[in-house]
Scaffold this motif. Structure first.
Motif, PDB file in Angstrom:
ATOM      1  N   TYR A  75       0.917  -1.313  -0.043  1.00  0.00           N
ATOM      2  CA  TYR A  75      -0.234  -0.076  -0.101  1.00  0.00           C
ATOM      3  C   TYR A  75       0.866   1.267   0.061  1.00  0.00           C
ATOM      4  O   TYR A  75       1.693   1.332   0.771  1.00  0.00           O
ATOM      5  N   ILE A  79       3.540   0.766   2.856  1.00  0.00           N
ATOM      6  CA  ILE A  79       3.177  -0.488   3.863  1.00  0.00           C
ATOM      7  C   ILE A  79       3.442  -1.562   2.891  1.00  0.00           C
ATOM      8  O   ILE A  79       2.826  -1.696   1.777  1.00  0.00           O
ATOM      9  N   SER A 112       2.810 -16.849   9.311  1.00  0.00           N
ATOM     10  CA  SER A 112       1.970 -15.425   9.536  1.00  0.00           C
ATOM     11  C   SER A 112       2.336 -14.517   8.672  1.00  0.00           C
ATOM     12  O   SER A 112       2.880 -14.622   7.589  1.00  0.00           O
ATOM     13  N   THR A 113       2.032 -13.385   8.992  1.00  0.00           N
ATOM     14  CA  THR A 113       2.267 -12.105   8.486  1.00  0.00           C
ATOM     15  C   THR A 113       2.873 -11.047   8.996  1.00  0.00           C
ATOM     16  O   THR A 113       2.587 -10.772  10.480  1.00  0.00           O
ATOM     17  N   LYS A 114       3.519  -9.859   8.588  1.00  0.00           N
ATOM     18  CA  LYS A 114       4.012  -8.912   9.227  1.00  0.00           C
ATOM     19  C   LYS A 114       3.828  -7.783   8.321  1.00  0.00           C
ATOM     20  O   LYS A 114       4.068  -7.641   7.282  1.00  0.00           O
ATOM     21  N   TYR A 115       3.403  -6.557   8.841  1.00  0.00           N
ATOM     22  CA  TYR A 115       3.238  -5.377   8.043  1.00  0.00           C
ATOM     23  C   TYR A 115       4.736  -4.566   8.592  1.00  0.00           C
ATOM     24  O   TYR A 115       5.073  -4.371   9.521  1.00  0.00           O
ATOM     25  N   ARG A 116       5.127  -4.283   7.174  1.00  0.00           N
ATOM     26  CA  ARG A 116       6.402  -3.297   7.458  1.00  0.00           C
ATOM     27  C   ARG A 116       6.106  -1.880   6.822  1.00  0.00           C
ATOM     28  O   ARG A 116       5.758  -1.746   5.637  1.00  0.00           O
ATOM     29  N   VAL A 117       6.278  -0.977   7.557  1.00  0.00           N
ATOM     30  CA  VAL A 117       5.784   0.390   7.324  1.00  0.00           C
ATOM     31  C   VAL A 117       7.015   1.181   7.227  1.00  0.00           C
ATOM     32  O   VAL A 117       7.745   1.534   8.322  1.00  0.00           O
ATOM     33  N   VAL A 118       7.355   1.976   6.079  1.00  0.00           N
ATOM     34  CA  VAL A 118       8.535   2.766   5.983  1.00  0.00           C
ATOM     35  C   VAL A 118       8.078   4.254   5.714  1.00  0.00           C
ATOM     36  O   VAL A 118       7.261   4.537   5.052  1.00  0.00           O
ATOM     37  N   MET A 162      13.538  -4.264  11.086  1.00  0.00           N
ATOM     38  CA  MET A 162      12.305  -4.677  10.456  1.00  0.00           C
ATOM     39  C   MET A 162      12.203  -6.296  10.277  1.00  0.00           C
ATOM     40  O   MET A 162      11.115  -6.434  10.414  1.00  0.00           O
ATOM     41  N   ALA A 181       6.637  -8.643  15.437  1.00  0.00           N
ATOM     42  CA  ALA A 181       5.338  -7.962  15.723  1.00  0.00           C
ATOM     43  C   ALA A 181       4.472  -7.843  14.480  1.00  0.00           C
ATOM     44  O   ALA A 181       4.857  -8.119  13.287  1.00  0.00           O
ATOM     45  N   ALA A 182       3.173  -7.686  14.640  1.00  0.00           N
ATOM     46  CA  ALA A 182       2.355  -7.377  13.708  1.00  0.00           C
ATOM     47  C   ALA A 182       2.431  -6.290  12.660  1.00  0.00           C
ATOM     48  O   ALA A 182       2.559  -6.548  11.616  1.00  0.00           O
ATOM     49  N   VAL A 212       5.732  -3.462  11.881  1.00  0.00           N
ATOM     50  CA  VAL A 212       7.176  -2.661  12.466  1.00  0.00           C
ATOM     51  C   VAL A 212       7.277  -1.466  11.441  1.00  0.00           C
ATOM     52  O   VAL A 212       6.992  -1.446  10.502  1.00  0.00           O
ATOM     53  N   HIS A 240       9.675   2.107  10.203  1.00  0.00           N
ATOM     54  CA  HIS A 240      10.983   2.701  10.206  1.00  0.00           C
ATOM     55  C   HIS A 240      10.600   4.124   9.964  1.00  0.00           C
ATOM     56  O   HIS A 240       9.891   4.507   9.042  1.00  0.00           O
ATOM     57  N   LYS A 259      -1.120 -14.695  15.691  1.00  0.00           N
ATOM     58  CA  LYS A 259      -0.603 -15.027  14.429  1.00  0.00           C
ATOM     59  C   LYS A 259      -1.209 -15.831  13.609  1.00  0.00           C
ATOM     60  O   LYS A 259      -1.083 -15.782  12.359  1.00  0.00           O
ATOM     61  N   ARG A 281      -3.169 -11.023  11.337  1.00  0.00           N
ATOM     62  CA  ARG A 281      -2.476 -10.391  12.429  1.00  0.00           C
ATOM     63  C   ARG A 281      -2.468  -8.683  12.159  1.00  0.00           C
ATOM     64  O   ARG A 281      -2.237  -8.393  10.828  1.00  0.00           O
TER      65      ARG A 281
END
Lengths: 415, 415
Positions: free
Chosen positions: A99, A107, A402-408, B354, B359-360, B362, B364, B388, B392
């Motif tokens: 996104y 995201i 599972s999943t993880k959101y990475r937000v920059v 990251m 975590a659900a 992360v 930056h 998880k 998530r």
């Protein structure tokens, strides 16, 4: 500290390392494992002999002993299955979504390992290798708690696998076997929130129900299948016979086999006598409703308890219905939401069945026996989920993530 | 039969109808609901007055009374939120995957409703409408069990919504409110396997932990957030100040706000005194490690218990660390896997953070306050999953669906 807590803690620490490994590093470790299982054949088979001897002494049934038994050929199959897992795509790190938000945030949603997976299972030692290597490939540590009947075999297999891992980038502690065969070790695992991320039970109904009822750790329920095949008025006889006999008798012990055949009254009048004969030829006992028993004199009566039973055996309920509506009602009442089939040439009826039946897999003109990770083309299977959360139906490697959101951002704050 | 079983059974029957409705039919029903909430404003506000009067008598705190209170403006917001849900894409029926197997089987994986969703929540009556309409839009029936403090409001709201549904294709029974405010009705819901497909708790930590610990029905855990912001050695001061003050003080009561600020020792030496002053200006109490207290004399000491606490208040722990490694260790020990942020200009450190933080979400260089379905662009949120399995992080409408495999054959059997 108990064995369970010590080993789960070590597994959790290892998961933090495993989580960062590349696909190549994980695959190299799995190949070392596959090799070691063959190199150490004598050691594993000797341990298996111990289990078999103990089982014979305690009067274990021949069929259970056969499931417990390892041979050079079976060990080769187990090792080959590990090599197949090496070939599968790594389910971790997949970009599932991205996104760009109007405020400039970028995201990404990516797949990540679940963390530490607890597997509680019964006597078959092939599950030890299969479950463990699927977990490792998907970047998870695993805590295995197998049945006491296979303890010597499992100890030897895990020792061999951990030795192989110690020569790789995967920490040996990613693989843990709970050796305490007391029921208390299962109870302890079920409440190990914070150390175990999920528990997957594999085995009979009582094992699975104990886990589902008592676990506070999230569970993926697998197993029970009271599967139906409904032959509609327009079902072709040859196809109906072939599919229903296959669904019942090709391998009655598994969860995707049929327990109840539902037959439209028009089809029943024309064909039920012939079809019943086919079941008799393959030694299937029939238990029928009144209409069935009018047509097939040798069928025993079927009770509601029968309709609710997963026989896993050469026994089949037969129920004649007036229409599709009645068939749907029967499946809703007695089905376990596993696999359900309609045999019909009527496209509208097929559509309605496929839409309305609430099950992991619904079939039009094919045997329910196909509900299986390999048959679905996943290349592997950790089990067949009969719940609706997380994963439903055959579970391949992606079900272990599972999943993880990475937000920059560039300094964004919320206003 | 108990109220819970009667209403859950009616909800399950309704789910079988709801499951077959088109997007247009569901949206028409939701528009009728949105209109009715405004048309029946007087009735709803009168009921809300009853709750408020009872609350005042029993000494409920002003902040809780404010959360309970409905006004014409708040009711308008609630109704508008329903109209926004109408605009969202239908999450049901999405084609998630297709397979053609070598044997000719054609397999489709499609999203389907979960079935019947139980929601156990606390006093805010806006949750009643919000949760119910998200469930209906995703084709699910819903059994709501709200707090007794809002019972009159919830009764009026549900009556108005059910009346609206009765003029639509959606069965009114798809929407159920448990009115028995005895704790026993919650306990009953938690064990209602077979009637409820999932329970989503929404509320404080004790409500959620009670559900997680005692439910045998699958649960989606939401809620607890002990979130950290780590300012790396290379963090820009202006950005670090802006992000950390926002993460703590913009709305301390919510789960994605920061509870502990972790500061690299180099950044701390240069900037912690100024940064602490900024927190003092917005009335945030600081609790620090020894190094923090050497630099900021007015900070109170922080204990391990403090580091583990979700204050949801104007209180912040401050921990100075030697390096990124120590920051990661602190987050692993005390984090709740909700939302974690690094402020840094060092790309390698950002990547490591990251990747390694479990975590659900992360972040930056952005505030953790963005972990939210609306901020992520989902258009709605049923909660923020801190588990998880299944979902998530922020959960939009797709989190309220399961999947079904539809398999079409031409008579295939398994050999």
């Amino acid at each position: 500290m108990s064995e369970v807590i010590l080993k789960a803690t070590a597994a959790k620490d290892a998961a933090n390392v495993l989580n960062r490994l590349t696909t190549a590093q994980k695959n190299e470790a799995l190949i070392l494992v596959a090799d070691a299982l063959l190199d150490q054949e004598a050691r594993i088979l000797a341990a298996n002999e111990e289990d078999l001897a103990r089982g014979k002494e305690s009067g274990t049934s021949p069929s259970l002993l056969d499931r417990l038994k390892l041979t050079p050929a079976r060990l080769k199959d187990i090792s080959d299955a590990v090599r197949l897992i090496v070939e599968l795509p790594d389910p971790v790190g997949e970009l599932l979504d991205t996104y760009h938000r109007p405020n400039g945030l970028f995201i990404e949603k990516r797949s990540v390992p679940l963390g530490v997976i607890g597997i509680i299972y019964e006597a078959r030692p092939n599950v030890t290798v299969d479950a463990a290597t699927l977990c490792l490939k998907s970047g998870n540590s695993v805590v295995l708690r197998g049945g006491s009947a296979a303890l010597a075999s499992n100890r030897a297999i895990i020792a061999v696998m951990r030795e192989a891992l110690s020569r790789s980038s995967v920490p040996a502690d990613a693989l843990q076997l709970i050796e305490d065969s007391d029921r208390g070790s299962v109870d302890e695992m079920l409440k190990l929130n914070g150390l175990l991320d999920v528990i997957i039970p594999r085995g009979g109904a009582s094992l699975i129900q104990n886990v589902v009822k008592n676990a506070t750790v999230p569970v993926i329920e697998t197993g029970e299948g009271v599967c139906h095949t409904y032959i509609d008025a327009s079902g072709e006889y040859a196809m109906a016979e072939s599919i229903s006999v296959n669904a019942k008798a090709q391998r009655p012990s598994v969860c995707n086999s049929m327990e109840t055949l539902i037959v439209h009254q028009a089809f029943a009048r024309a064909h039920l006598v012939s079809l019943a004969e086919k079941f008799r030829e393959v030694h299937v006992e029939l238990r029928g409703c009144d209409v069935t028993r009018d047509l097939v004199s040798w069928a025993k009566p079927a009770s509601d308890a029968d309709y609710a039973t997963e026989y896993s055996d050469y026994i089949l309920n037969v129920k004649v219905v007036n229409d599709l509506e009645e068939a749907l009602g029967h499946i809703q009442r007695f089905g376990t939401k596993h696999s359900e089939c309609i045999v019909t040439e009527d496209a509208a009826n097929a559509d309605r069945f496929m839409q309305e039946v609430d099950a992991a897999a619904v079939y039009h003109n094919a045997s329910t026996r196909f509900t299986d990770g390999f048959e679905f083309g996943f290349g592997a299977e950790i089990g067949i989920s009969t719940q609706k959360l997380h994963a439903r139906g055959p579970m391949g490697l992606p079900a272990l993530t599972s999943t993880k959101y990475r937000v920059v951002g560039t300094g964004q704050i919320r206003t």
